[in-house]
Design an enzyme around this catalytic site. Structure first.
Site, PDB file in Angstrom:
ATOM      1  N   ARG A   1      48.708  18.046  59.166  1.00 14.03           N
ATOM      2  CA  ARG A   1      47.602  18.797  58.353  1.00 14.03           C
ATOM      3  C   ARG A   1      46.730  18.898  59.395  1.00 14.03           C
ATOM      4  O   ARG A   1      45.255  19.617  59.390  1.00 14.03           O
ATOM      5  CB  ARG A   1      46.974  17.896  57.461  1.00 14.03           C
ATOM      6  CG  ARG A   1      46.547  16.102  58.185  1.00 14.03           C
ATOM      7  CD  ARG A   1      46.644  15.406  57.322  1.00 14.03           C
ATOM      8  NE  ARG A   1      45.281  14.919  57.314  1.00 14.03           N
ATOM      9  CZ  ARG A   1      45.010  13.169  56.381  1.00 14.03           C
ATOM     10  NH1 ARG A   1      46.040  13.173  55.597  1.00 14.03           N
ATOM     11  NH2 ARG A   1      43.889  12.490  56.694  1.00 14.03           N
TER      12      ARG A   1
ATOM     13  N   MET B   1      54.738  16.015  54.817  1.00 12.73           N
ATOM     14  CA  MET B   1      54.313  15.319  53.680  1.00 12.73           C
ATOM     15  C   MET B   1      54.014  15.673  52.394  1.00 12.73           C
ATOM     16  O   MET B   1      54.698  16.973  52.596  1.00 12.73           O
ATOM     17  CB  MET B   1      52.751  15.833  54.206  1.00 12.73           C
ATOM     18  CG  MET B   1      52.142  15.147  55.176  1.00 12.73           C
ATOM     19  SD  MET B   1      50.516  15.050  55.896  1.00 12.73           S
ATOM     20  CE  MET B   1      50.103  12.896  56.640  1.00 12.73           C
TER      21      MET B   1
ATOM     22  N   VAL C   1      46.506  20.232  51.595  1.00 13.67           N
ATOM     23  CA  VAL C   1      47.876  20.618  52.343  1.00 13.67           C
ATOM     24  C   VAL C   1      48.787  20.316  51.267  1.00 13.67           C
ATOM     25  O   VAL C   1      50.093  21.409  51.818  1.00 13.67           O
ATOM     26  CB  VAL C   1      48.164  19.598  53.665  1.00 13.67           C
ATOM     27  CG1 VAL C   1      47.205  19.823  54.591  1.00 13.67           C
ATOM     28  CG2 VAL C   1      48.129  18.211  53.143  1.00 13.67           C
ATOM     29  N   ASP C   2      48.630  20.043  49.958  1.00 11.14           N
ATOM     30  CA  ASP C   2      49.770  19.811  49.432  1.00 11.14           C
ATOM     31  C   ASP C   2      50.325  21.314  48.859  1.00 11.14           C
ATOM     32  O   ASP C   2      50.880  20.802  47.667  1.00 11.14           O
ATOM     33  CB  ASP C   2      49.796  18.189  48.455  1.00 11.14           C
ATOM     34  CG  ASP C   2      49.804  17.656  49.534  1.00 11.14           C
ATOM     35  OD1 ASP C   2      50.367  17.522  50.086  1.00 11.14           O
ATOM     36  OD2 ASP C   2      49.277  16.070  49.096  1.00 11.14           O
TER      37      ASP C   2
ATOM     38  N   TYR D   1      49.909  12.641  60.320  1.00  8.76           N
ATOM     39  CA  TYR D   1      48.892  13.295  60.849  1.00  8.76           C
ATOM     40  C   TYR D   1      48.991  14.738  60.845  1.00  8.76           C
ATOM     41  O   TYR D   1      48.187  15.523  61.011  1.00  8.76           O
ATOM     42  CB  TYR D   1      47.800  12.916  61.399  1.00  8.76           C
ATOM     43  CG  TYR D   1      46.957  11.911  60.098  1.00  8.76           C
ATOM     44  CD1 TYR D   1      47.365  11.849  58.652  1.00  8.76           C
ATOM     45  CD2 TYR D   1      46.212  10.933  60.664  1.00  8.76           C
ATOM     46  CE1 TYR D   1      46.926  10.788  58.120  1.00  8.76           C
ATOM     47  CE2 TYR D   1      45.592  10.208  59.736  1.00  8.76           C
ATOM     48  CZ  TYR D   1      45.992   9.838  58.690  1.00  8.76           C
ATOM     49  OH  TYR D   1      45.211   9.478  57.747  1.00  8.76           O
ATOM     50  N   LEU D   2      49.437  14.550  62.411  1.00 12.05           N
ATOM     51  CA  LEU D   2      49.778  16.216  63.447  1.00 12.05           C
ATOM     52  C   LEU D   2      49.645  17.169  62.058  1.00 12.05           C
ATOM     53  O   LEU D   2      48.883  18.034  62.696  1.00 12.05           O
ATOM     54  CB  LEU D   2      50.835  15.930  64.684  1.00 12.05           C
ATOM     55  CG  LEU D   2      51.521  14.940  64.807  1.00 12.05           C
ATOM     56  CD1 LEU D   2      52.282  15.545  66.087  1.00 12.05           C
ATOM     57  CD2 LEU D   2      49.938  14.142  65.513  1.00 12.05           C
TER      58      LEU D   2
END
Lengths: 419, 419
Positions: B300, B190, B143-144, B297-298
């Site tokens: 990703r 994030m 995701v990064d 976490y929601l």
């Protein structure tokens, strides 16, 4: 019956579907041009009426009004403002009547929760108390689902669908990570006094072992020892633990957990955030690695994952409000009546505002399991139909495409009034 | 070419689409039964290989493997575990070879980010360092969005779509409330080192005045005075201010803001939560009412609002990994190459793992505006195609219906090994 104009305003915290109610009011009024002239919207709720800050909704296209059905937030601006008592603040009511007279307003539609129902109720009494003929109809709205009489409140079903979806997704995530990383995940949700939104998280737990494993309701006093024991047992059994927590949980002294303990660099208490408090407690006492999320406004604005049932009810209640006014009614709130759980069937009845204003509906105790940490089958039967169906908004450039109205002001006719 | 079995595993933080890559690997391998036997999945990443904890994916139905395309999280479990150097920990590599031999494994597919690429690279060298013939292919995921060479990373596009959607929705909400209530809304996202997710929030700001108005990137040192001045100017101009902030922003001393200032009742520093820190700063210095959310976490896991582009690329890269193996390649990562922005066109090329492992790709400075608080048009052109298209999962009982595999273990043939 002479033609009168209507006033419509949005009040309190906004939702993913309050604009669907607005569309219900405006589209229905437009179909009855022989009885209702222009719908004026109050800019920022009742403040728009007091300050004569009115929006002419007749200048909005039919397409834009229809687009309100898929646009979250309050299209005309909302407010947190409660009218004072007519005994102590008569000047506020006199001002309202001046504004109504100046713009030939005979219908008052107020779209909000419990506090707003109180405001609507006070306006509904103007005929009696001040001799001005007005019909005031309340259109229910609150994500907290805490209005009496109505089986549910528009706005709640969509938050419920969002939180249940989100906690399911996060639950799958933490289950994947638990072997070497995060063991505990905590989602903080809204509902300071009533645990309806927390309960909705529980819908995600359909299969054995599936999260959320623990729910913390504002109706249940937080018992630290019992909670920690439950977290430990859950991690030992499933290798991870997913928790849904209401922002409003309190300890045995009646203090909000979110207000205890945390201080900033200046020694001020930190406001908000029960999820980090719970997370830190678990870390300190059990040593588990954790993650936490605070959904805050995301949950009530999440039109992209709105419940179709909720959207339909929001629209239907706006429509019903106008029909009630056309039928000569005053001081009522159209309310959802549930006819059956499965198949889900409902209709709309009138609730007297005198029985709605300032009354909060909490979770029945038999909707919460005996240990206080989850929902019962009765609760599940109640909640399930409310999140049924999807009603995705249109997308453009990969994002939901929401409407912004022109919101053109109506020319003022009166001197200024200090709100 | 004799038939060899394959090993597939998921590593690092999971995403909304890593399972789509798994489906790409498994479905493609199934179509080449003449060359690839069984795909064994490692339970919890590389740990599954070391501990001989293998899952027989051939026992899963075609329908369940296809359902991985719409299921978030890591279906076989992931891990945060990096192989040590072959020089100091030769026993780990000897163990891997024992397990591969015992189960006739000739293909190694590892699905992860930068750290995982390092693990995959070490396995790819086993032919040379240990004389065991294996082909190791890395399937990118993070995701990064911080892997080099590839134009983007599967998992990122869906997070980008989620955060841009969420901050748009919350922005509409706070705009409605600003008159009498919340003026400032802060969403923490994030991306501890790279600001790609923060940048994606900026996509929501398409029209004049639309939020987010301010973005705080980890690449830009946090300047309190400049930030507060910008917040004040924004509120004075638009009556509200929406802020997207990376969890990883640092002050001029290089300290994470999330680690400064807040203490719990025991005097421990509170971990995480830069959004409340920023909120408190605004409250103390400017006095504005605020709300904040932490998506954690929601964001990703949010498969319900995944990017269709992202899902397609995740699947295509899994497929390409198997095709690379069938073509006899080793030590490569299939990577996305962008051919044009509009219309968006891409293909897949091979990146050598030696150039991927342990390299982080940060935001180019010209993707961030001169004042450091927003994205440029160049950034928008890069990001826009990555969130294009919707790919909603199936729904059941009002909730996304995700698959849980059977994940049946393969019988062990070797003695235990302490990981």
């Amino acid at each position: 019956m002479s033609i009168k104009n209507a006033f419509y305003a949005q009040s309190g915290g906004v939702t993913a579907v309050i604009n669907a109610s607005a569309a219900g009011v405006i589209e229905t009024a437009r179909r009855h041009g022989d009885k209702i002239g222009t719908v004026y919207a109050g800019r920022n709720g009742i403040i728009g009426a007091l300050s004569e800050d009115l929006i002419d909704t007749s200048l909005e296209s039919a397409a834009d009004i229809a687009a309100l059905k898929h646009t979250p937030s309050g299209a005309f601006g909302s407010c947190r403002y409660k009218l004072k008592s007519v005994d102590t603040h008569k000047e506020q009511y006199e001002r309202l009547i001046e504004v109504f007279k100046a713009h030939n307003i005979g219908y008052f539609f107020y779209n909000g929760g419990g506090d707003s129902a109180d405001t609507c109720y006070k306006v509904a009494q103007l005929s009696e108390t001040m001799g001005y003929p007005i019909q005031a109809i309340h259109v229910p709205k609150t994500v907290d689902n805490d209005l009496p009489i109505t089986d549910c409140c528009p706005g709640f079903g969509s938050v419920a669908k969002y939180v249940a979806t989100s906690i399911r997704e996060a639950g799958y995530d933490v289950a994947s990570m638990a072997k070497t990383s995060t063991k505990v995940f905590i989602l903080e949700v809204m509902g300071r006094h009533a645990g309806w939104i927390t309960a909705a998280c529980g819908l995600a737990a359909e299969a054995e072992g599936e999260g959320p494993h623990i729910l913390l309701f504002p109706e249940i006093e937080f018992d630290e020892a019992a909670f920690l024991a439950k977290v430990k047992a859950t991690v030992e059994k499933y290798d991870h633990c997913v928790i849904g927590v209401s922002e409003g949980i309190k300890n045995k002294d009646g203090k909000f957990l979110s207000e205890t303990g945390l201080k900033d660099a200046f020694g001020h208490s930190q406001l908000g955030g029960v999820a980090p408090t719970i997370a830190q407690l678990i870390k300190d006492k059990l040593g588990y690695k954790y993650h936490w999320a605070v959904a805050d406004y995301l949950q009530r604005a999440a039109r992209h994952i709105a419940s179709k049932t909720d959207v339909e009810q929001a629209y239907a209640l706006g429509k019903a409000a106008v029909e009630a006014a056309l039928a000569g009614k005053n001081s009522v709130m159209p309310a959802i009546r549930r006819l059956s759980d499965a198949p889900y069937q409902w209709d709309i009845v009138d609730a007297p505002l005198s029985e709605v204003a300032n009354v909060e509906k909490f979770m029945p105790r038999d909707f919460i399991t005996a240990d206080g940490f989850h929902i019962t089958d009765a609760c599940r039967r109640y909640l399930s139909p409310l999140i049924e169906g999807e009603d995705f908004p249109p997308f453009k450039h990969g994002l939901p495409h929401y409407v912004r109205l022109q919101n053109q002001s109506v020319a003022k006719k009166l001197p200024e009034f200090k709100v």
